[in-house]
Design a protein around this motif. Structure first.
Motif, PDB file in Angstrom:
ATOM      1  N   ASP A 198      51.461 -56.509  56.823  1.00 49.29           N
ATOM      2  CA  ASP A 198      50.919 -55.154  56.901  1.00 49.29           C
ATOM      3  C   ASP A 198      49.615 -55.132  57.692  1.00 49.29           C
ATOM      4  OD1 ASP A 198      53.061 -54.254  55.448  1.00 49.29           O
ATOM      5  OD2 ASP A 198      51.972 -54.110  53.547  1.00 49.29           O
ATOM      6  N   ASP A 199      48.765 -56.102  57.454  1.00 44.88           N
ATOM      7  CA  ASP A 199      47.502 -56.158  58.185  1.00 44.88           C
ATOM      8  C   ASP A 199      47.746 -56.386  59.674  1.00 44.88           C
ATOM      9  OD1 ASP A 199      44.458 -56.510  58.222  1.00 44.88           O
ATOM     10  OD2 ASP A 199      45.124 -58.408  59.104  1.00 44.88           O
ATOM     11  N   PHE A 200      48.659 -57.302  59.999  1.00 44.60           N
ATOM     12  CA  PHE A 200      48.958 -57.573  61.399  1.00 44.60           C
ATOM     13  C   PHE A 200      49.511 -56.339  62.098  1.00 44.60           C
ATOM     14  CE2 PHE A 200      52.211 -58.476  64.561  1.00 44.60           C
ATOM     15  CZ  PHE A 200      51.436 -59.087  65.536  1.00 44.60           C
ATOM     16  N   VAL A 201      50.508 -55.692  61.482  1.00 43.69           N
ATOM     17  CA  VAL A 201      51.136 -54.525  62.110  1.00 43.69           C
ATOM     18  C   VAL A 201      50.114 -53.408  62.309  1.00 43.69           C
ATOM     19  CG1 VAL A 201      52.854 -52.702  61.795  1.00 43.69           C
ATOM     20  CG2 VAL A 201      53.453 -55.084  61.314  1.00 43.69           C
ATOM     21  N   SER A 202      49.235 -53.207  61.354  1.00 40.74           N
ATOM     22  CA  SER A 202      48.201 -52.180  61.494  1.00 40.74           C
ATOM     23  C   SER A 202      47.300 -52.464  62.692  1.00 40.74           C
ATOM     24  CB  SER A 202      47.374 -52.106  60.205  1.00 40.74           C
ATOM     25  OG  SER A 202      46.302 -51.205  60.362  1.00 40.74           O
ATOM     26  N   LYS A 203      46.905 -53.724  62.843  1.00 45.20           N
ATOM     27  CA  LYS A 203      46.047 -54.091  63.975  1.00 45.20           C
ATOM     28  C   LYS A 203      46.812 -53.992  65.295  1.00 45.20           C
ATOM     29  CE  LYS A 203      42.645 -57.033  61.632  1.00 45.20           C
ATOM     30  NZ  LYS A 203      42.843 -56.520  60.270  1.00 45.20           N
ATOM     31  N   TRP A 204      48.086 -54.380  65.279  1.00 43.13           N
ATOM     32  CA  TRP A 204      48.900 -54.250  66.499  1.00 43.13           C
ATOM     33  C   TRP A 204      49.021 -52.781  66.911  1.00 43.13           C
ATOM     34  CZ3 TRP A 204      53.378 -51.623  67.663  1.00 43.13           C
ATOM     35  CH2 TRP A 204      53.970 -51.951  68.899  1.00 43.13           C
ATOM     36  N   GLU A 205      49.208 -51.901  65.947  1.00 41.13           N
ATOM     37  CA  GLU A 205      49.335 -50.472  66.263  1.00 41.13           C
ATOM     38  C   GLU A 205      48.051 -49.924  66.885  1.00 41.13           C
ATOM     39  OE1 GLU A 205      52.632 -48.824  63.096  1.00 41.13           O
ATOM     40  OE2 GLU A 205      50.547 -48.982  62.435  1.00 41.13           O
ATOM     41  N   ARG A 206      46.900 -50.389  66.427  1.00 41.64           N
ATOM     42  CA  ARG A 206      45.648 -49.925  67.025  1.00 41.64           C
ATOM     43  C   ARG A 206      45.546 -50.373  68.484  1.00 41.64           C
ATOM     44  NH1 ARG A 206      43.425 -50.893  61.816  1.00 41.64           N
ATOM     45  NH2 ARG A 206      42.541 -52.922  62.407  1.00 41.64           N
ATOM     46  N   ALA A 207      45.965 -51.619  68.739  1.00 39.83           N
ATOM     47  CA  ALA A 207      45.961 -52.109  70.119  1.00 39.83           C
ATOM     48  C   ALA A 207      46.963 -51.332  70.968  1.00 39.83           C
ATOM     49  CB  ALA A 207      46.279 -53.598  70.142  1.00 39.83           C
ATOM     50  N   ARG A 208      48.149 -51.081  70.436  1.00 45.54           N
ATOM     51  CA  ARG A 208      49.162 -50.301  71.163  1.00 45.54           C
ATOM     52  C   ARG A 208      48.643 -48.913  71.505  1.00 45.54           C
ATOM     53  NH1 ARG A 208      53.405 -47.913  67.380  1.00 45.54           N
ATOM     54  NH2 ARG A 208      51.451 -46.817  66.891  1.00 45.54           N
ATOM     55  N   ASP A 209      48.036 -48.240  70.528  1.00 42.99           N
ATOM     56  CA  ASP A 209      47.555 -46.880  70.751  1.00 42.99           C
ATOM     57  C   ASP A 209      46.492 -46.839  71.846  1.00 42.99           C
ATOM     58  OD1 ASP A 209      49.262 -46.131  68.750  1.00 42.99           O
ATOM     59  OD2 ASP A 209      47.704 -45.873  67.221  1.00 42.99           O
ATOM     60  N   PHE A 210      45.682 -47.897  71.921  1.00 47.26           N
ATOM     61  CA  PHE A 210      44.675 -47.964  72.969  1.00 47.26           C
ATOM     62  C   PHE A 210      45.330 -48.187  74.338  1.00 47.26           C
ATOM     63  CE2 PHE A 210      41.894 -50.426  75.729  1.00 47.26           C
ATOM     64  CZ  PHE A 210      40.710 -49.709  75.689  1.00 47.26           C
ATOM     65  N   LEU A 211      46.290 -49.109  74.392  1.00 47.71           N
ATOM     66  CA  LEU A 211      46.870 -49.501  75.675  1.00 47.71           C
ATOM     67  C   LEU A 211      47.805 -48.455  76.257  1.00 47.71           C
ATOM     68  CD1 LEU A 211      47.613 -53.262  74.955  1.00 47.71           C
ATOM     69  CD2 LEU A 211      45.804 -52.330  76.406  1.00 47.71           C
ATOM     70  N   GLN A 212      48.477 -47.681  75.410  1.00 44.69           N
ATOM     71  CA  GLN A 212      49.474 -46.751  75.941  1.00 44.69           C
ATOM     72  C   GLN A 212      48.861 -45.615  76.756  1.00 44.69           C
ATOM     73  OE1 GLN A 212      51.714 -45.369  72.602  1.00 44.69           O
ATOM     74  NE2 GLN A 212      50.059 -44.120  71.766  1.00 44.69           N
ATOM     75  N   ASP A 213      47.553 -45.449  76.678  1.00 41.83           N
ATOM     76  CA  ASP A 213      46.875 -44.446  77.500  1.00 41.83           C
ATOM     77  C   ASP A 213      46.268 -45.043  78.769  1.00 41.83           C
ATOM     78  OD1 ASP A 213      47.426 -42.379  75.699  1.00 41.83           O
ATOM     79  OD2 ASP A 213      45.660 -42.845  74.496  1.00 41.83           O
ATOM     80  N   ARG A 214      46.435 -46.339  78.984  1.00 40.90           N
ATOM     81  CA  ARG A 214      45.865 -47.003  80.158  1.00 40.90           C
ATOM     82  C   ARG A 214      46.805 -46.887  81.351  1.00 40.90           C
ATOM     83  NH1 ARG A 214      40.826 -47.156  78.724  1.00 40.90           N
ATOM     84  NH2 ARG A 214      41.603 -45.711  77.153  1.00 40.90           N
ATOM     85  N   ASP A 215      46.220 -46.904  82.546  1.00 42.03           N
ATOM     86  CA  ASP A 215      47.009 -46.899  83.776  1.00 42.03           C
ATOM     87  C   ASP A 215      47.893 -48.139  83.835  1.00 42.03           C
ATOM     88  OD1 ASP A 215      45.827 -44.552  84.599  1.00 42.03           O
ATOM     89  OD2 ASP A 215      44.363 -45.542  85.913  1.00 42.03           O
ATOM     90  N   GLY A 216      49.148 -47.946  84.198  1.00 48.05           N
ATOM     91  CA  GLY A 216      50.068 -49.056  84.380  1.00 48.05           C
ATOM     92  C   GLY A 216      50.941 -49.375  83.186  1.00 48.05           C
ATOM     93  N   TYR A 217      50.605 -48.831  82.010  1.00 51.60           N
ATOM     94  CA  TYR A 217      51.424 -49.070  80.813  1.00 51.60           C
ATOM     95  C   TYR A 217      52.785 -48.388  80.973  1.00 51.60           C
ATOM     96  CZ  TYR A 217      52.971 -48.554  75.936  1.00 51.60           C
ATOM     97  OH  TYR A 217      53.691 -48.557  74.772  1.00 51.60           O
ATOM     98  N   VAL A 218      53.860 -49.099  80.606  1.00 52.85           N
ATOM     99  CA  VAL A 218      55.209 -48.520  80.664  1.00 52.85           C
ATOM    100  C   VAL A 218      55.758 -48.318  79.258  1.00 52.85           C
ATOM    101  CG1 VAL A 218      57.567 -48.794  81.528  1.00 52.85           C
ATOM    102  CG2 VAL A 218      55.630 -49.562  82.925  1.00 52.85           C
ATOM    103  N   ASP A 219      55.925 -49.390  78.501  1.00 48.10           N
ATOM    104  CA  ASP A 219      56.395 -49.276  77.125  1.00 48.10           C
ATOM    105  C   ASP A 219      56.214 -50.613  76.410  1.00 48.10           C
ATOM    106  OD1 ASP A 219      58.489 -50.837  78.132  1.00 48.10           O
ATOM    107  OD2 ASP A 219      59.902 -49.186  78.213  1.00 48.10           O
ATOM    108  N   THR A 220      56.479 -50.612  75.116  1.00 46.64           N
ATOM    109  CA  THR A 220      56.299 -51.822  74.321  1.00 46.64           C
ATOM    110  C   THR A 220      57.203 -51.784  73.101  1.00 46.64           C
ATOM    111  OG1 THR A 220      54.612 -53.289  73.364  1.00 46.64           O
ATOM    112  CG2 THR A 220      54.454 -50.967  72.794  1.00 46.64           C
TER     113      THR A 220
END
Length: 213
Positions: free
Chosen positions: A22-44
């Motif tokens: 649960d802790d890992f997935v929560s931290k991964w989601e925060r990283a995903r949410d940050f990256l999905q708004d960056r230029d060049g991101y496609v999907d994950t």
């Protein structure tokens, strides 16, 4: 979904204790949410191993438009992924071989694998291959692929080669199967053991399902 030859794939294998999911997935989601708004991101897509004792219980597979855009995004001062307290093994890859099953399912709605239908399981196999062994590895891998294509349930495969010549896992194979049992039947074939016996390098295989997108 056709492969973009100019794009790259991040494959990142994580070592996560079973009681820290649960802790890992929560931290991964925060990283995903940050990256999905960056230029060049496609999907994950974040994959969780079906085996609770797997060496790498989570593997992230993400597509980016270019290495430079990925590096700019993950190098941003506010990127939360740098504070992830779990051992990880990331590298950028390009697809060097792929196919879909001749009668595979409609890939609509699939994830980074391109042919990842709902309910499918993925074999993710990370290979340690010294650079001098590349040609031997690719030849043996191709023989294994041709054998698996003929097995009932095969949905497709994709072989990735790291852009970094010193990467820990220079090749990663990702193959889709309708179920763990269908995959097990396929690898129980004596012919599979014969052709894979000659594959160079140490392999780290496990079956996964998508945990988050």
């Amino acid at each position: 979904m056709p492969t973009d030859p100019s794009g790259v794939v991040l494959i990142n294998a994580f070592e996560v204790p079973p009681d820290r999911d649960d802790d890992f997935v929560s931290k991964w989601e925060r990283a995903r949410d940050f990256l999905q708004d960056r230029d060049g991101y496609v999907d994950t897509a974040l994959h969780r191993s079906l085996a609770p004792d797997a060496e790498f219980r989570f593997v992230n597979v993400a597509r980016w438009r270019s290495p430079a855009e990925f590096q700019a995004a993950t190098g941003a001062p506010r990127f939360p992924g740098r504070r992830m307290p779990y051992a990880s093994h990331p590298s950028l890859y390009r697809v060097v071989a792929e196919d879909d099953a001749p009668a595979g399912p409609d890939p609509a709605g699939s994830g980074p694998s391109g042919w990842e239908p709902a309910g499918a399981v993925l074999l993710i196999n990370l290979f340690e291959v010294p650079p001098p062994d590349d040609e031997d590895f690719l030849s043996s891998w191709e023989q294994a692929r041709q054998l698996m294509r003929a097995r009932p349930g095969y949905l497709g495969t994709r072989l990735h080669r790291s852009l970094a010549p010193d990467a820990e896992f220079r090749f990663v194979n990702i193959a889709a199967w309708p179920s763990a049992s269908a995959f097990q039947v396929a690898i129980d074939d004596p012919g599979f053991r014969t052709v894979t016996a000659d594959i160079s390098g140490r392999a780290h295989p496990s079956l996964y399902e998508v945990a988050r997108r």
